[in-house]
Design an enzyme around this catalytic site. Structure first.
Site, PDB file in Angstrom:
ATOM      1  CD  GLU A 276      -1.346  -0.067   3.647  1.00 59.36           C
ATOM      2  OE1 GLU A 276      -1.570   0.913   4.369  1.00 59.36           O
ATOM      3  OE2 GLU A 276      -1.902  -1.163   3.803  1.00 59.36           O
ATOM      4  CG  ASN A 277       5.040   1.039   0.915  1.00 56.37           C
ATOM      5  OD1 ASN A 277       4.537  -0.028   0.596  1.00 56.37           O
ATOM      6  ND2 ASN A 277       6.342   1.180   1.081  1.00 56.37           N
TER       7      ASN A 277
END
Length: 213
Positions: A50-51
């Site tokens: 998700e980063n």
């Protein structure tokens, strides 16, 4: 049936076996990140972080460690051939837009209806925000949970109704624990696979739940 309880690494490898070829998968912070280390040889699984990374590989050896390559839990990772990087907002658009086939998350509690509570126990000093877990739980096509069957206090994490703040309702499909693997069905938890020589009756006695085999 495994005649002993599996290690956390063995459980991660068991989850990896169940991920289908070509799936796009997000691994939650904590124990679920181990799954990336055990993908069967020859199977293509595309890991999303998700980063802002697509094509994440397993944890690196000390010689391959790159401090600029990390997952959402700030753990070092590797990149697979063809890996891509993108803005955090684009990453969440993938999560919220239904583009992930599967996510593997940790949990404090899972109810027999598939409700997930994994961000706060509601106690003082607990994690102050839900982070990306809510987006993953409602955005992924399937949600697996990797967790211990019992909390440190001894209370079961599989419950008839969650008492902790929910991450998302009716989202969990399967739960992998060191005692057994459970499916969430319209009739409650079904025992899919059991470890350590236990029986469904043993698990019912320890959890207080009605289980289906």
């Amino acid at each position: 049936m495994l005649r002993r309880l599996p290690t956390r690494e063995e459980l991660a490898a068991r989850i990896a076996e169940d991920i289908p070829e070509g799936a796009v998968v997000n691994l939650g912070i904590g124990a679920p990140t181990l799954v990336a280390n055990f993908i069967p040889e020859g199977r293509e699984i595309i890991f999303h972080s998700e980063n802002g990374m697509l094509g994440m590989g397993p944890a690196p050896s000390a010689r391959r460690l790159d401090p600029d390559l990390i997952n959402a839990g700030k753990q070092p990772v590797t990149e697979k051939a063809g890996a891509a990087y993108f803005h955090h907002a684009d990453s969440f658009a993938m999560m919220r837009g239904g583009h992930l086939d599967l996510c593997v998350l940790g949990a404090f509690q899972v109810s027999e209806h598939g409700d997930l509570a994994n961000w706060s126990t509601g106690q003082p000093g607990a994690v102050p925000a839900v982070g990306g877990a809510m987006d993953l739980a409602v955005g992924a096509k399937e949600v697996y949970v990797m967790t211990d069957l019992f909390a440190k206090s001894g209370e079961p994490k599989l419950v008839d109704k969650c008492s902790y703040p929910l991450t998302a309702p009716r989202c969990v499909k399967r739960i992998y624990t060191g005692h057994a693997i459970f499916d969430v069905t319209p009739h409650g938890f079904r025992v899919r696979e059991i470890f350590g020589g236990l029986s469904p009756l043993d698990l019912e006695a320890r959890t207080g739940l009605n289980l289906h085999d």
